[in-house]
Design a protein around this motif. Structure first.
Motif, PDB file in Angstrom:
ATOM      1  N   TRP A 265      -8.933   8.061   5.862  1.00 47.99           N
ATOM      2  CA  TRP A 265     -10.260   7.571   5.487  1.00 47.99           C
ATOM      3  C   TRP A 265     -10.237   6.107   5.074  1.00 47.99           C
ATOM      4  O   TRP A 265     -11.008   5.280   5.574  1.00 47.99           O
ATOM      5  N   ASP A 266      -9.299   5.757   4.153  1.00 51.40           N
ATOM      6  CA  ASP A 266      -9.344   4.417   3.542  1.00 51.40           C
ATOM      7  C   ASP A 266      -9.161   3.287   4.550  1.00 51.40           C
ATOM      8  O   ASP A 266      -9.810   2.251   4.460  1.00 51.40           O
ATOM      9  N   THR A 267      -8.311   3.510   5.531  1.00 55.34           N
ATOM     10  CA  THR A 267      -8.074   2.414   6.478  1.00 55.34           C
ATOM     11  C   THR A 267      -8.958   2.502   7.732  1.00 55.34           C
ATOM     12  O   THR A 267      -9.059   1.535   8.480  1.00 55.34           O
TER      13      THR A 267
END
Ligand code: NAD
Length: 328
Positions: A265-267
């Motif tokens: 998700w974060d990247t």
């Protein structure tokens, strides 16, 4: 006796799957199919490769707004299944002219010719988006139309024109309203193939607004099954909802796609400004299709999504040129 079918938009995502199915081993037999497709940016002749040499397939490159051509074709056909449309909501927000022309004028051109030549069954393929947006519960076919995007408004208009041809002239029109389709051969501007192909390329995926918009996902095999049931067992002048039975927020869908593509998700997720007028939730009640026609979605979402990811992984040659062409 062979039924001569005109399938408009048969080089697009759903139309080509319908044609491949009709002419494939699970098809009804005794059908000859003419595809009428203008090959817009979304139309792709390669979608018909598996049946290209089928003796019962003919392809006509042409516009459903071309009255002379449509008249000539309808004089030679018994039935119509009408998929051709401008189909992408975001494009309709940028400019609605092509949507009104193809979806409204094109549909009327087909209907008028169908009436002149007393064509048999005319299946008009529409969308649940014509109902608007619903916070709770599900729409039965009797709910009023309340479309919000220019795309949905053009489809709602064409539904009403199609039904009017039945009520006024007795033309055998049947309207289907399906939920969001997914599966192989979908143009990579739509959310599932856009996200899969971005992730396969190591790129980010753009998530609209807070990601809380809810859609009901319908596998193309089930949609094609539903359309065939409506064509063969449905009633003239009736509307049938066709849903997939899998409601997900875009956020939940994104999480499943990230997992399937091995991304995190974060990247990989970028929140972007919400789509203008973005409908919050769609949900169709399919009781009528179930009770009258025996319709039930058969493809589980986990299986359907895994197969779809695998197909895009293995078919870069199909989607890479399309993404380039559409500058996605
Ligand atoms: P698509 O965009 O993949 O294909 C549309 C096809 O129509 C293309 O082959 C295009 O070349 C052709 N076409 C466009 N304008 C034309 C014209 N003027 N004359 C002749 N051909 C023309 O669309 P799709 O996703 O396969 O959708 C098919 C139908 O199903 C549409 O009517 C759409 O409104 C409806 N629908 C789609 C979805 C979905 O999730 N994809 C959901 C609900 C309803």
């Amino acid at each position: 006796m062979t039924t001569r079918m005109l399938v408009t938009g048969g080089a697009g995502f759903i139309g080509s799957h319908y044609v491949r199915t009709l002419l494939g081993p699970a098809g009804p037999g005794e059908v000859a199919v003419t595809v009428l497709d203008a090959l817009t940016y979304a139309g792709n002749p390669a979608n018909l490769d598996p049946v290209r040499d089928h003796p019962q397939l003919a392809f006509v490159k042409g516009d459903i707004c071309d009255g002379e051509l449509v008249d000539e074709l309808l004089a030679q056909h018994d039935e119509v299944v009408h998929f051709a449309a401008e189909s992408h909501v975001d494009r309709s927000i940028l400019g609605a002219t092509d949507f009104i022309r193809t979806n409204v004028l094109g549909t009327q051109t087909l209907l008028d010719a169908a009436l002149r030549h007393r064509v048999g069954r005319f299946v008009h393929v529409s969308t649940d988006e014509v109902y608007g947006s619903v916070d709770t519960g599900s729409w039965p076919e009797t709910d009023p139309l309340s479309p919000n995007s220019p795309y949905a408004a053009s489809k709602a208009s064409s539904d009403l024109i199609a039904l009017a041809q039945h009520r006024t002239h007795g033309l055998d029109v049947r309207v289907t309203r399906c939920s969001n389709n997914y599966g192989h051969h979908q143009f990579p501007e739509k959310v599932i193939p856009l996200f899969i192909t971005n992730l396969l390329d190591g790129r980010k995926v753009p998530l609209y607004g807070d990601g809380g918009n809810v859609r009901d996902w319908l596998h193309i095999d089930d949609h094609v099954q539903g359309i065939e049931l409506v064509r063969t067992k449905g009633r003239a002048g009736e509307v049938y909802n066709i849903g997939g039975g899998t409601e997900l927020t875009n956020k939940d869908l994104t999480a499943l796609l990230l997992e399937a593509c091995g991304a995190n998700w974060d990247t990989s997720v970028e929140y972007v400004a919400d789509r203008k007028g973005h409908d919050r939730r769609y949900s169709v009640d399919c009781t009528k299709a179930r009770d009258e026609l025996g319709y039930a979605p058969r493809k589980g979402f986990a299986t359907g999504l895994a197969e779809t990811v695998t197909w895009y992984r293995e078919n870069r040659a199909w989607w890479e040129p399309l993404k380039e062409r559409a500058a996605l």
